[in-house]
Design an enzyme around this catalytic site. Structure first.
Site, PDB file in Angstrom:
ATOM      1  CG  ASP A   8      -1.641   1.254   1.509  1.00 17.26           C
ATOM      2  OD1 ASP A   8      -1.638   2.136   0.625  1.00 17.26           O
ATOM      3  OD2 ASP A   8      -2.248   1.388   2.600  1.00 17.26           O
ATOM      4  CE  LYS A  70      -1.628   7.030  -3.407  1.00 11.37           C
ATOM      5  NZ  LYS A  70      -2.138   6.167  -2.329  1.00 11.37           N
ATOM      6  CD  GLU A 154      -5.072   3.899  -2.631  1.00  8.61           C
ATOM      7  OE1 GLU A 154      -5.938   4.694  -2.204  1.00  8.61           O
ATOM      8  OE2 GLU A 154      -3.917   4.247  -2.916  1.00  8.61           O
ATOM      9  CG  ASP A 177      -9.600   5.622   1.970  1.00  6.66           C
ATOM     10  OD1 ASP A 177      -9.198   6.108   3.046  1.00  6.66           O
ATOM     11  OD2 ASP A 177      -8.828   5.144   1.110  1.00  6.66           O
TER      12      ASP A 177
END
Ligand code: AMP
Length: 590
Positions: A8, A70, A154, A177
């Protein structure tokens, strides 16, 4: 097969894991931490540090400490530009280079923990990453010396961790999330055994950090602290204390925050309650609502059409978040998994499936070997074939093969061989019935295998309606891999002779059946036949008997003998029918 890592690669931190002895596990670094900050520090003289050590450099050398890279690889459309505090071009790195350094660090953590080299990985990316962003992530993996076997979205990874890959076709789920800095909502649908992303929405500038900031500010105002100016430099301390208190308030009703020596004179002590925190966090968490509703609209769904809502990200541990999610979707969210590890766990599970190391677990969902019962002549009669998905149910009707038989022994067998004696016996049941002519008993046998692998064998005598139940705990599915392989290999090795043996047994049973029937018929109306015919029948019957007793077995000869006897008894059969009709007519008239 070599091991495949599940990774992850998160905005603020990353995790790495692997399937070990059939179980997905996350790996810890030398300090025992499973969470690696997604931070890299590039010293002027060239040294690169990653993770917790790099994070410690941030206060000292912020311009050369790279975090949240990211966000530079993939920006969500329509979001304002995010400006980092560092200058990547000045450092001479691209976002892909930095991601590669983080991935290399994770690879090292795994190799140290596993004490072997690993060169393959599954890496997760947000559902909204486009192809170029996925390719960039893949390139980063390759630069780190990893063959990227799959880029996994994800929410799909999270769904795997929650075990939702077993959902039926067309089932729909929402993955909510809420992490430290970002919020993502994804709506997925199961199609042909894989999840399709129907819609995604979210906010790249919303997360637990915003709650910490607002809470820290409130604490400052409560603590009657000196003006902001004076404690400005101490704000990070206050933020850390606010975050610690926030996390505690997820499981406690109140917490007292203590910061000794916040400045030279002041000791900070503030009592906070969950209600205080919830008042502050409410407007922030409420901001997720419109994104959820938009995603639902984009997916053309009403909340009640969702089958599950699952939670991902550390901030979903807050009871307030769970209440708001329940309110938005009109259903309690599934909280069965660790929300901050779900994505990593899903990546590990996917890696395990790809490498074959999860076979043990996957095998539990199907029958590893066929299940059946022994039939007359010692043959295996398969009721549930190998590889049938659990739960399942199947049955057949059996009868007595011999006249005056009053008991049928049901042997429950497991295996792939044609003959009962070569398979494994899991249990047996004796079914009793009143003795009668051959074929008069009717016994139903039903096998039902539940999702936990418990096999229930039910036998029912249709005449007496008497049921017998045999329960076999787990041996129907819990078979050692090596034994399964051996059984299958043996069934392949012996396929030819096993099949010949089955054909022989079936022909022998048919021959024996014919001989009995012919003897009975001859006793009844043999005298009505002409001499030639009687002779022919007798010699054909002798041939059948000879073939049955002949060693070595010659199945062709027996089949031909059976056929000749069948042909030779045509007129005998006609006579028998006429006899029976006459008898019936006499009974009617008389
Ligand atoms: P993630 O990026 O998914 O690990 O989420 C990190 C965020 O989750 C941070 O803002 C944490 O403060 C928050 N968090 C972690 N544990 C808890 C908890 N027990 N209660 C509330 N927030 C938490």
């Amino acid at each position: 097969m070599s091991a495949i890592l599940g990774i992850d690669l998160g905005t603020t931190h990353s995790l790495v894991g692997v399937v070990d002895s059939g179980f997905p596990i996350l790996l810890a670094d030398a300090e025992g931490s499973r969470l690696t900050p997604s931070v890299a520090h590039y010293a002027k003289e060239g040294a690169v540090t990653v993770g917790a050590r790099a994070l410690r450099q941030r206060a000292l050398d912020p311009e050369r400490t790279v975090s949240s890279v990211k966000r530079l690889i993939g920006r969500r459309q329509g979001e304002g530009d995010w400006k980092p505090s560092y200058d990547l071009t000045g450092i001479g790195k691209t976002p892909v280079d930095v991601s590669a350094d983080i991935l290399r660090h994770l690879k090292n953590i795994a190799e140290r923990a596993l004490e072997m080299e690993v060169s393959r990985a599954v890496i997760t990316v947000p559902a909204y990453f486009n192809d170029a962003q996925r390719q960039a992530t893949k390139r980063a993996g390759e630069l780190a010396g990893l063959t990227v076997e799959r880029i996994l979205s994800e929410p799909t990874a999270a769904a795997l961790a929650y075990g939702l890959d077993k959902l039926e076709e067309r089932k729909k789920i929402a993955v909510y999330d809420l992490g430290g800095g970002t919020f993502d909502i994804s709506i997925l649908e199961m199609r042909d055994g894989v999840f399709q992303v129907l819609a995604t929405a979210g906010d790249t500038q919303l997360g637990g950090d915003d709650i910490d900031r607002a809470f820290a500010d409130w604490i400052r105002s409560q603590g009657i602290l000196p003006s902001l100016e004076i404690i400005k430099g101490k704000m990070p301390w206050l933020r850390d204390a606010a975050e610690t208190a926030k996390k505690k308030l997820s499981s406690h009703d109140e917490v007292t925050i203590e910061i000794p020596f916040l400045d030279s004179q002041k000791h900070l002590s503030v009592r906070t309650t969950r209600t205080d925190l919830e008042k502050i966090a409410l407007p922030l968490i409420e901001r997720t609502r419109r994104h959820c509703l938009r995603a639902l609209t984009d997916a053309n769904l009403k909340p009640d059409q969702l089958d599950e809502v699952i939670l991902v990200g550390g901030s979903t541990r807050m009871p307030l978040v769970r209440r708001i999610v329940a309110d938005i979707f009109g259903k309690e969210p599934n909280i069965s998994q660790n929300p901050d590890e779900a994505v990593a766990m899903g990546a590990v599970i996917q890696a395990g499936i790809l490498s074959g190391s999860l076979r043990n677990v996957v095998l539990l969902d199907v029958t590893p070997l066929s299940l059946g019962i022994e039939t007359f002549g010692g043959l295996m009669n398969v009721i549930i074939p190998r590889n049938t998905t659990l739960p399942c149910k199947a049955g057949e009707m059996f009868t007595n093969a011999v006249t005056n038989q009053s008991e049928m022994l049901i042997r429950v067998l497991q295996g792939e061989r044609e003959l009962a004696k070569d398979n494994w016996e899991l249990g047996r049941i004796a079914v009793l019935f009143p003795s009668g002519p051959k074929g008069s008993a009717r016994v139903g046998v039903q096998f039902s295998l539940d999702a936990n692998g418990i096999l229930q064998v039910l036998t029912r005598n249709t005449a007496t309606k008497a049921d017998t139940v045999l329960e076999i705990q787990s041996s129907a599915v819990n078979v050692d891999d090596a034994q399964v392989e051996q059984m299958i290999a043996e069934s392949v090795d012996h396929a030819f002779e096993d099949m010949n043996e089955r054909i022989w047994t079936e022909s022998r049973l048919k021959g024996e059946e014919l001989l009995v029937a012919v003897a009975e018929a001859l006793a009844q109306c043999g005298t009505l036949l002409i001499e030639d015919e009687l002779h022919k029948i007798k010699s054909c019957a002798a041939q059948v008997r000879d073939s049955i007793n002949h060693e070595p077995h010659d199945v062709k000869k027996l089949k031909a003998a059976n056929q000749s006897l069948d042909d030779a008894t045509q007129s005998l059969a006609v006579l028998l029918v006429e006899r029976a009709m006459e008898a019936a007519l006499e009974r009617k008239l008389g």
